[in-house]
Design an enzyme around this catalytic site. Structure first.
Site, PDB file in Angstrom:
ATOM      1  N   TYR A   1    -132.406  18.513  28.483  1.00 57.96           N
ATOM      2  CA  TYR A   1    -132.513  19.912  28.915  1.00 57.96           C
ATOM      3  C   TYR A   1    -132.816  20.752  27.684  1.00 57.96           C
ATOM      4  O   TYR A   1    -131.965  20.948  26.823  1.00 57.96           O
ATOM      5  CB  TYR A   1    -131.189  20.318  29.571  1.00 57.96           C
ATOM      6  CG  TYR A   1    -131.144  21.710  30.167  1.00 57.96           C
ATOM      7  CD1 TYR A   1    -132.253  22.564  30.189  1.00 57.96           C
ATOM      8  CD2 TYR A   1    -129.969  22.177  30.740  1.00 57.96           C
ATOM      9  CE1 TYR A   1    -132.190  23.817  30.737  1.00 57.96           C
ATOM     10  CE2 TYR A   1    -129.885  23.450  31.304  1.00 57.96           C
ATOM     11  CZ  TYR A   1    -130.993  24.261  31.298  1.00 57.96           C
ATOM     12  OH  TYR A   1    -130.917  25.520  31.847  1.00 57.96           O
TER      13      TYR A   1
ATOM     14  N   LYS B   1    -136.315  18.786  30.950  1.00 58.49           N
ATOM     15  CA  LYS B   1    -136.227  20.011  31.736  1.00 58.49           C
ATOM     16  C   LYS B   1    -136.688  21.121  30.813  1.00 58.49           C
ATOM     17  O   LYS B   1    -135.984  21.535  29.896  1.00 58.49           O
ATOM     18  CB  LYS B   1    -134.799  20.256  32.226  1.00 58.49           C
ATOM     19  CG  LYS B   1    -134.654  21.550  33.037  1.00 58.49           C
ATOM     20  CD  LYS B   1    -133.203  21.791  33.448  1.00 58.49           C
ATOM     21  CE  LYS B   1    -133.046  23.134  34.144  1.00 58.49           C
ATOM     22  NZ  LYS B   1    -131.623  23.426  34.482  1.00 58.49           N
TER      23      LYS B   1
ATOM     24  N   VAL C   1    -136.712  21.647  38.372  1.00 61.72           N
ATOM     25  CA  VAL C   1    -135.254  21.716  38.492  1.00 61.72           C
ATOM     26  C   VAL C   1    -134.951  23.139  38.929  1.00 61.72           C
ATOM     27  O   VAL C   1    -135.060  24.078  38.144  1.00 61.72           O
ATOM     28  CB  VAL C   1    -134.545  21.373  37.177  1.00 61.72           C
ATOM     29  CG1 VAL C   1    -133.028  21.540  37.334  1.00 61.72           C
ATOM     30  CG2 VAL C   1    -134.875  19.939  36.753  1.00 61.72           C
TER      31      VAL C   1
END
Length: 307
Positions: free
Chosen positions: A136, A165, A207
């Protein structure tokens, strides 16, 4: 379960009762709505999941419950956001034991690690597990950027680091990642208000946050965009944008939980120190949600374009 890092993966909210315990009944309602809409995975314990307020045991319960609900249809991913490498390794171990399919990992929390420390952290955790990992990358909110050079080192040494992400807010970073790594690194947009733009520039998926309240509309945008029906995707996205902007806010959890109430798949119970919205702030958010509900578009048969 092998993870195909693509499509819509909701960063789901954690449901609480009025007594501040896990509300597994409403949680089940929401997860089933996500699965019915055609999402491609479930991500637990992110910012929207109020992870910083959850105990380790509560996180484990959520994994086990979600695994039961989805029943092998889609992967279950748990976010790892820890202050120490030891704790992150332990979280990865528990995730494996509880049936999670993969991990989403933030850099070390609180301490602003430098590049060498951040890479070492990711390597250490990745090498402690065989679960696939999505990094992330959110320097805006968490203060540490995972650069392309850092990703190069990680990909060369950790085969289970497979996706990012992408939340830098720099849309051109999609192209930089694709130019540098080709298909070695899957890209999922992590910013609701840049999701369609990111997918049109080559991101593999999304996401998503407002998917928690509007699963079908979110998956429809992805399916239409990826099947070349761009204008149809844009029309839904234009309707959705004022609601999506509720995710780019420090009160995103409260905002999205109010939206879940409006669509019948959640409650607005949050865990302190968060408190439900009040006054003009609440009225403003409700007005956006209510307008969205009133003008909710009729969706085409988008599921025919899902693979």
């Amino acid at each position: 379960m092998k993870i195909n890092w693509k499509g819509v993966m909701p960063a789901v909210t954690t449901k609480f009762t009025a007594e501040d315990t896990l509300d597994l009944d409403m949680f089940t309602v929401n997860i089933k709505a996500q699965v019915d809409a055609g999402v491609h995975g479930i991500i637990l314990g992110g910012t929207l999941g109020e992870a910083s307020t959850l105990t380790n045991e509560e996180k484990r319960i959520l994994i086990r419950e979600t695994v039961k609900i989805v029943n092998g249809k889609i992967p279950v991913i748990i976010n790892v956001a820890e202050q120490s490498t030891v704790a992150a390794k332990q979280a990865a171990k528990h995730a494996k034991e509880d049936g999670a399919s993969g991990l989403m990992m933030l850099p070390p929390m609180r301490y602003k690690a430098d590049s060498r420390e951040t890479v070492t952290y990711f390597k250490s955790v990745a090498n402690s597990t065989d679960l696939p990992i999505m990094i992330y990358n959110n320097p805006v909110d968490y203060g540490i950027e995972v650069t392309l050079d850092m990703f190069e080192e990680l990909l060369n040494e950790c085969s289970n680091i497979q996706a990012v992400k992408e939340s830098t807010r720099d849309i051109s970073n999609i192209t930089r990642i694709r130019n540098r790594f080709g298909n070695r690194l899957a890209i999922l947009s992590g910013v609701d208000t840049l999701a369609l733009e990111s997918m049109l520039m080559g991101a593999d998926g999304w996401v998503a946050g407002l998917v928690c309240a509007f699963p079908a509309e979110t998956v429809a945008i992805y399916a239409l965009a990826k099947s070349g029906r761009t204008q149809e995707a844009i029309e839904i996205y234009r309707w959705f944008l004022p609601i999506l902007e509720l995710d780019i806010n420090t009160k995103l959890v409260q905002n999205i939980k109010l939206a879940e109430v409006a669509t019948g798949i959640g409650t607005e119970n949050v865990r302190e120190p968060r408190l439900p919205l009040i006054g003009t702030e609440r009225e403003h958010v409700l007005a956006i949600i209510e307008k969205g509900i009133k003008t909710r578009p009729n969706l085409p048969d988008y599921k025919q374009y899902l693979d």
